[in-house]
Design a protein around this motif. Structure first.
Motif, PDB file in Angstrom:
ATOM      1  N   ILE A   1      29.309  32.984  35.526  1.00 57.14           N
ATOM      2  CA  ILE A   1      29.311  33.509  34.160  1.00 57.14           C
ATOM      3  C   ILE A   1      28.502  32.614  33.230  1.00 57.14           C
ATOM      4  O   ILE A   1      27.746  33.099  32.387  1.00 57.14           O
ATOM      5  CB  ILE A   1      30.756  33.688  33.653  1.00 57.14           C
ATOM      6  CG1 ILE A   1      31.447  34.813  34.437  1.00 57.14           C
ATOM      7  CG2 ILE A   1      30.778  33.999  32.155  1.00 57.14           C
ATOM      8  CD1 ILE A   1      32.946  34.866  34.254  1.00 57.14           C
TER       9      ILE A   1
ATOM     10  N   TYR B   1      31.497  39.550  30.031  1.00 57.84           N
ATOM     11  CA  TYR B   1      32.259  38.311  30.086  1.00 57.84           C
ATOM     12  C   TYR B   1      31.382  37.154  29.610  1.00 57.84           C
ATOM     13  O   TYR B   1      30.194  37.103  29.928  1.00 57.84           O
ATOM     14  CB  TYR B   1      32.739  38.048  31.519  1.00 57.84           C
ATOM     15  CG  TYR B   1      33.655  39.141  32.012  1.00 57.84           C
ATOM     16  CD1 TYR B   1      35.034  39.038  31.842  1.00 57.84           C
ATOM     17  CD2 TYR B   1      33.145  40.287  32.597  1.00 57.84           C
ATOM     18  CE1 TYR B   1      35.871  40.054  32.268  1.00 57.84           C
ATOM     19  CE2 TYR B   1      33.985  41.309  33.019  1.00 57.84           C
ATOM     20  CZ  TYR B   1      35.340  41.186  32.853  1.00 57.84           C
ATOM     21  OH  TYR B   1      36.179  42.199  33.269  1.00 57.84           O
TER      22      TYR B   1
ATOM     23  N   VAL C   1      40.387  35.060  31.865  1.00 58.16           N
ATOM     24  CA  VAL C   1      40.528  35.499  30.470  1.00 58.16           C
ATOM     25  C   VAL C   1      41.891  35.065  29.939  1.00 58.16           C
ATOM     26  O   VAL C   1      41.997  34.493  28.848  1.00 58.16           O
ATOM     27  CB  VAL C   1      40.339  37.029  30.348  1.00 58.16           C
ATOM     28  CG1 VAL C   1      40.743  37.522  28.964  1.00 58.16           C
ATOM     29  CG2 VAL C   1      38.899  37.418  30.668  1.00 58.16           C
TER      30      VAL C   1
ATOM     31  N   VAL D   1      37.502  32.275  29.738  1.00 57.68           N
ATOM     32  CA  VAL D   1      36.488  33.326  29.635  1.00 57.68           C
ATOM     33  C   VAL D   1      36.936  34.299  28.558  1.00 57.68           C
ATOM     34  O   VAL D   1      38.130  34.555  28.401  1.00 57.68           O
ATOM     35  CB  VAL D   1      36.327  34.055  30.994  1.00 57.68           C
ATOM     36  CG1 VAL D   1      35.482  35.302  30.878  1.00 57.68           C
ATOM     37  CG2 VAL D   1      35.736  33.118  32.035  1.00 57.68           C
ATOM     38  N   SER D   2      35.956  34.823  27.812  1.00 53.68           N
ATOM     39  CA  SER D   2      36.224  35.886  26.842  1.00 53.68           C
ATOM     40  C   SER D   2      35.666  37.186  27.390  1.00 53.68           C
ATOM     41  O   SER D   2      34.641  37.191  28.071  1.00 53.68           O
ATOM     42  CB  SER D   2      35.558  35.568  25.509  1.00 53.68           C
ATOM     43  OG  SER D   2      36.056  34.366  24.989  1.00 53.68           O
ATOM     44  N   LYS D   3      36.353  38.275  27.080  1.00 60.47           N
ATOM     45  CA  LYS D   3      35.940  39.596  27.556  1.00 60.47           C
ATOM     46  C   LYS D   3      35.668  40.482  26.356  1.00 60.47           C
ATOM     47  O   LYS D   3      36.434  40.504  25.401  1.00 60.47           O
ATOM     48  CB  LYS D   3      37.047  40.192  28.432  1.00 60.47           C
ATOM     49  CG  LYS D   3      36.745  41.568  28.953  1.00 60.47           C
ATOM     50  CD  LYS D   3      37.719  42.006  30.045  1.00 60.47           C
ATOM     51  CE  LYS D   3      39.034  42.461  29.530  1.00 60.47           C
ATOM     52  NZ  LYS D   3      39.864  43.094  30.586  1.00 60.47           N
TER      53      LYS D   3
ATOM     54  N   ASN E   1      32.814  46.227  30.671  1.00 62.17           N
ATOM     55  CA  ASN E   1      33.095  45.016  29.898  1.00 62.17           C
ATOM     56  C   ASN E   1      32.049  43.957  30.200  1.00 62.17           C
ATOM     57  O   ASN E   1      31.407  43.982  31.240  1.00 62.17           O
ATOM     58  CB  ASN E   1      34.476  44.454  30.267  1.00 62.17           C
ATOM     59  CG  ASN E   1      35.588  45.369  29.835  1.00 62.17           C
ATOM     60  OD1 ASN E   1      35.582  45.917  28.744  1.00 62.17           O
ATOM     61  ND2 ASN E   1      36.561  45.558  30.706  1.00 62.17           N
TER      62      ASN E   1
ATOM     63  N   LEU F   1      38.965  37.669  37.307  1.00 64.17           N
ATOM     64  CA  LEU F   1      38.382  37.607  35.966  1.00 64.17           C
ATOM     65  C   LEU F   1      39.482  37.665  34.909  1.00 64.17           C
ATOM     66  O   LEU F   1      39.452  36.916  33.923  1.00 64.17           O
ATOM     67  CB  LEU F   1      37.377  38.742  35.757  1.00 64.17           C
ATOM     68  CG  LEU F   1      36.038  38.594  36.456  1.00 64.17           C
ATOM     69  CD1 LEU F   1      35.238  39.889  36.354  1.00 64.17           C
ATOM     70  CD2 LEU F   1      35.245  37.421  35.895  1.00 64.17           C
TER      71      LEU F   1
END
Length: 90
Positions: free
Chosen positions: A15, A68, A51, A56-58, A66, A47
């Protein structure tokens, strides 16, 4: 980082190297790198774990897709993990 699985750490490295990738792009990138098939059932729960841990941001590209991004906490964790590992090799 040590509480994560190796696959979850691989996801973070993937990512951070891509610009707002979709789950599909992450899967394709890891499959190319590892030569192994990654199933939907393995990818998305991992994933979601990243999050939920704030690494991690989604976000949403559209209703079905989506993206990431690595969070500041995820970047810090990767940096610390990398330094820890690099120190073992010298």
């Amino acid at each position: 980082m040590h509480q994560l699985t190796g696959f979850q750490r691989d996801l973070l490295y993937c990512i951070v190297g891509l610009d707002r990738p979709s789950g599909q792009r992450i899967r394709e990138t890891l499959e190319e790198q590892t030569g192994r098939e990654i199933t939907h059932g393995r990818l998305y729960p991992n994933l979601d774990t990243l999050v939920n841990r704030g690494l991690v941001s989604k976000g949403e590209i559209d209703r079905r897709t989506n993206y990431y991004t690595i969070s500041d906490a995820g970047t810090d964790a990767l940096r610390s993990y990398h330094e820890w590992g690099s120190g073992r090799l010298s």
